[in-house]
Design a protein around this motif. Structure first.
Motif, short mmCIF file in Angstrom:
data_model
loop_
_atom_site.label_atom_id
_atom_site.label_comp_id
_atom_site.label_asym_id
_atom_site.label_seq_id
_atom_site.Cartn_x
_atom_site.Cartn_y
_atom_site.Cartn_z
N GLU A 126 0.81 -1.22 0.00
CA GLU A 126 0.00 0.00 0.00
C GLU A 126 0.85 1.27 0.00
O GLU A 126 0.36 2.35 -0.24
CB GLU A 126 -0.90 0.00 1.24
CG GLU A 126 -1.84 -1.21 1.31
CD GLU A 126 -2.59 -1.24 2.62
OE1 GLU A 126 -2.41 -0.28 3.39
OE2 GLU A 126 -3.33 -2.19 2.87
N LYS A 127 2.13 1.16 0.27
CA LYS A 127 2.98 2.33 0.47
C LYS A 127 3.13 3.22 -0.77
O LYS A 127 3.01 4.42 -0.69
CB LYS A 127 4.36 1.89 0.97
CG LYS A 127 5.21 3.03 1.43
CD LYS A 127 6.49 2.51 2.07
CE LYS A 127 7.35 3.67 2.56
NZ LYS A 127 8.58 3.20 3.21
N PRO A 128 3.37 2.65 -1.98
CA PRO A 128 3.54 3.50 -3.15
C PRO A 128 2.34 4.41 -3.42
O PRO A 128 2.49 5.55 -3.79
CB PRO A 128 3.75 2.49 -4.29
CG PRO A 128 4.31 1.29 -3.61
CD PRO A 128 3.63 1.24 -2.29
N ALA A 129 1.11 3.87 -3.19
CA ALA A 129 -0.08 4.68 -3.44
C ALA A 129 -0.13 5.89 -2.51
O ALA A 129 -0.50 6.99 -2.89
CB ALA A 129 -1.33 3.83 -3.29
N ALA A 130 0.27 5.66 -1.24
CA ALA A 130 0.22 6.74 -0.26
C ALA A 130 1.19 7.86 -0.62
O ALA A 130 0.96 9.02 -0.32
CB ALA A 130 0.54 6.19 1.13
N ALA A 131 2.29 7.52 -1.29
CA ALA A 131 3.31 8.51 -1.59
C ALA A 131 2.85 9.52 -2.66
O ALA A 131 3.41 10.59 -2.78
CB ALA A 131 4.58 7.82 -2.07
N THR A 132 1.83 9.18 -3.45
CA THR A 132 1.39 10.05 -4.53
C THR A 132 0.17 10.89 -4.16
O THR A 132 -0.33 11.64 -4.98
CB THR A 132 1.04 9.20 -5.77
OG1 THR A 132 -0.02 8.29 -5.44
CG2 THR A 132 2.26 8.40 -6.23
N ILE A 133 -0.33 10.76 -2.93
CA ILE A 133 -1.51 11.52 -2.52
C ILE A 133 -1.21 13.01 -2.46
O ILE A 133 -0.16 13.44 -2.00
CB ILE A 133 -1.99 11.02 -1.14
CG1 ILE A 133 -2.48 9.57 -1.26
CG2 ILE A 133 -3.09 11.90 -0.58
CD1 ILE A 133 -2.90 8.96 0.05
N ASN A 134 -2.16 13.83 -2.93
CA ASN A 134 -2.08 15.29 -2.89
C ASN A 134 -0.91 15.87 -3.69
O ASN A 134 -0.40 16.94 -3.37
CB ASN A 134 -1.98 15.78 -1.43
CG ASN A 134 -3.21 15.42 -0.62
OD1 ASN A 134 -4.32 15.37 -1.16
ND2 ASN A 134 -3.01 15.14 0.67
N VAL A 135 -0.46 15.18 -4.71
CA VAL A 135 0.58 15.71 -5.58
C VAL A 135 -0.05 16.09 -6.91
O VAL A 135 -0.62 15.24 -7.61
CB VAL A 135 1.70 14.67 -5.80
CG1 VAL A 135 2.74 15.21 -6.76
CG2 VAL A 135 2.34 14.31 -4.48
N ALA A 136 0.01 17.37 -7.25
CA ALA A 136 -0.58 17.85 -8.49
C ALA A 136 0.19 17.32 -9.69
O ALA A 136 1.40 17.11 -9.61
CB ALA A 136 -0.60 19.38 -8.49
N PRO A 137 -0.49 17.10 -10.82
CA PRO A 137 0.20 16.63 -12.02
C PRO A 137 1.33 17.58 -12.41
O PRO A 137 1.14 18.80 -12.48
CB PRO A 137 -0.91 16.62 -13.07
CG PRO A 137 -2.17 16.46 -12.28
CD PRO A 137 -1.94 17.21 -11.02
N GLU B 214 3.87 18.35 -10.70
CA GLU B 214 4.56 18.94 -9.56
C GLU B 214 5.76 18.08 -9.17
O GLU B 214 5.68 16.86 -9.10
CB GLU B 214 3.61 19.03 -8.36
CG GLU B 214 4.24 19.70 -7.14
CD GLU B 214 3.28 19.78 -5.98
OE1 GLU B 214 3.70 20.21 -4.88
OE2 GLU B 214 2.10 19.41 -6.17
N LYS B 215 6.90 18.72 -8.92
CA LYS B 215 8.13 18.03 -8.53
C LYS B 215 8.32 18.18 -7.03
O LYS B 215 8.60 19.26 -6.54
CB LYS B 215 9.33 18.59 -9.29
CG LYS B 215 9.24 18.38 -10.80
CD LYS B 215 10.47 18.93 -11.51
CE LYS B 215 10.38 18.69 -13.01
NZ LYS B 215 11.57 19.22 -13.72
N VAL B 216 8.13 17.07 -6.34
CA VAL B 216 8.18 17.09 -4.89
C VAL B 216 9.57 16.69 -4.41
O VAL B 216 10.16 15.72 -4.91
CB VAL B 216 7.14 16.12 -4.29
CG1 VAL B 216 7.22 16.11 -2.77
CG2 VAL B 216 5.75 16.51 -4.76
N GLU B 217 10.12 17.45 -3.50
CA GLU B 217 11.41 17.14 -2.89
C GLU B 217 11.29 17.19 -1.38
O GLU B 217 10.48 17.95 -0.84
CB GLU B 217 12.49 18.13 -3.34
CG GLU B 217 12.84 18.04 -4.82
CD GLU B 217 13.95 19.01 -5.19
OE1 GLU B 217 14.29 19.85 -4.34
OE2 GLU B 217 14.46 18.91 -6.32
N LYS B 218 12.07 16.36 -0.73
CA LYS B 218 12.10 16.35 0.72
C LYS B 218 13.54 16.28 1.17
O LYS B 218 14.29 15.38 0.77
CB LYS B 218 11.32 15.15 1.26
CG LYS B 218 11.27 15.09 2.78
CD LYS B 218 10.48 13.88 3.27
CE LYS B 218 10.43 13.82 4.78
NZ LYS B 218 9.69 12.63 5.26
#
Length: 401
Positions: free
Chosen positions: A155-166, A168-172
């Motif tokens: 289930e983890k991969p699906a959770a990582a994409t929540i609330n990310v706009a098309p 959009e480049k997310v960095e942490k």
């Protein structure tokens, strides 16, 4: 009366440590032997447990602060929990809100393991006081139910994409842990300070697999539940090969060569906090069951952060198994000051020519990385061939021929 919470006495090879995380905050009730703080050193994460029932009075060192051996990092007040007991019994959900999952109450250390392994807390048998789930309960549950974790992990991969706009480049950005810094530094040093080469060979695993299949049930029954795996065969084969080629078991100390008259084999173990390399001591005297049970114990305690520094010091040779993650071939890096490391890989069926006929055999690539300053290519190749011969005819391990 306030009791000092001190950092443990670090060995000579460890100069200092840093506060990794406080499991409890000032004013919170703590039970005896419950985790209160974790200290991360260059080699291992150490846990400090409560000496008695009480409360955390104050914290002198915050997360990330550097601490020395036996330095005071906080204060603990024994017996203070008694005054908070009525509140706790009247409203357990509020007083232990940070360690309650559903209707299950657990220690902070147990909850961290539950989160790491994505477990259902309600399915874990509890042995603690008042039906409380302890860290040991979770460790035992993970060891006995190895197939439970992957189901949740999917289930983890699906959770990582929540609330990310098309688009959009997310960095942490997170700070590198102390342990990871040291691992990175030593891996670079291993490449810079040694003339490292890697030689390869392949081994037919069919004889070992057939032997394991024939005796695994009897082996497990005879040795109180210890399972017969492949690693014990590799450890015993490497031990015999190290006797024949002392240079592979040696180390370089300045301008001197140190030849070791014993075989202490380090085994690489992966954990959520990084790579640990605990040592099997005097493998020449260990049985297959001893090797398997010790490695299993190391693996479980690596997951929960329970390995001690003394268990990872020393070692004359290292074995690492990338095959458990699916690696088909790799060039392992040396574990200084050792001068050689054996890499195991995935067992894969391949067509092989045997006596003029094509047979499908379970083959494994072996890789031996070595320091050419001490070990000549001839010795390295002969050492690897010796391991191959011992594994393809396991009776040689018993007969030492």
């Amino acid at each position: 009366m306030a009791i000092e919470i001190k950092a443990p006495q670090f060995p000579e090879s460890v100069a200092d440590g840093s506060i990794a995380a406080w499991a409890k905050q000032p004013g919170e009730a703590v039970e005896r032997d419950e985790l209160i703080v974790e200290i991360e050193t260059d080699k291992v994460v150490l846990e400090i447990l409560a000496p008695a029932d009480g409360v955390i009075k104050s914290i002198e060192k915050n997360e990330g602060d550097v601490v020395l051996s036996e330095e005071v990092i906080g204060y603990f007040e024994a017996g203070a929990a008694a005054s908070a007991a009525p509140t706790a019994s009247a409203a357990p959900a509020d007083s232990e809100e940070d360690v309650k999952v559903g209707n299950v109450v657990m220690s902070p250390a147990a909850r961290r393991l539950v989160d790491e392994h994505k477990l259902d807390a309600a399915t874990i048998p509890a042995t603690g006081k008042g039906g409380r789930v302890t860290k040991e309960d979770v460790v035992n549950f993970v060891a006995n139910k190895p197939a439970a974790a992957p189901v949740k992990a999917a289930e983890k991969p699906a959770a990582a994409t929540i609330n990310v706009a098309p688009g959009e480049k997310v960095e942490k950005r997170v700070p590198m842990t102390r342990l990871r810094k040291v691992v990175a530094k030593r891996l670079v040093e291993a490449q810079q300070n040694a003339a490292m080469l890697t030689t390869f060979n392949e081994v037919n695993m069919k004889p070992v697999m057939e032997l394991r299949k024939q005796y695994k049930d009897l082996f497990e029954k005879t040795h109180n539940g210890t399972r017969l795996g492949f690693m014990s065969f590799f450890v015993k084969a490497a031990t015999e090969a190290l006797k024949r080629f002392p240079a592979v078991n040696a180390s370089i100390d300045g301008d001197d060569i140190v030849y070791h008259g014993y075989q202490d084999i380090s085994v690489a173990v992966s954990s959520p906090k990084g790579l640990f390399v605990p040592v099997l001591r005097d493998t020449d005297t260990m049985s297959l069951a001893d090797v398997e049970s010790t490695i299993r114990d190391y693996g479980m305690r690596a997951q929960s952060g329970g390995l001690g520094m003394d268990e990872m010091q020393g070692g004359t040779f290292t074995i690492t198994n990338g095959g458990v993650f699916g690696s088909l071939l790799s060039t392992p890096l040396l574990n200084p000051p050792q001068t050689a490391i054996l890499g195991m890989h995935k067992i894969q069926e391949r067509p092989m020519a045997v006596n003029g006929q094509v047979e499908i055999l379970p083959m494994m690539y072996l890789a031996l990385s070595y320091d050419h300053r001490l070990i000549d290519g001839k010795e390295a190749v002969q050492f690897l061939v010796a391991i191959k011969d011992l594994l393809e005819d396991p009776a040689r391990i018993l007969l030492e021929v």
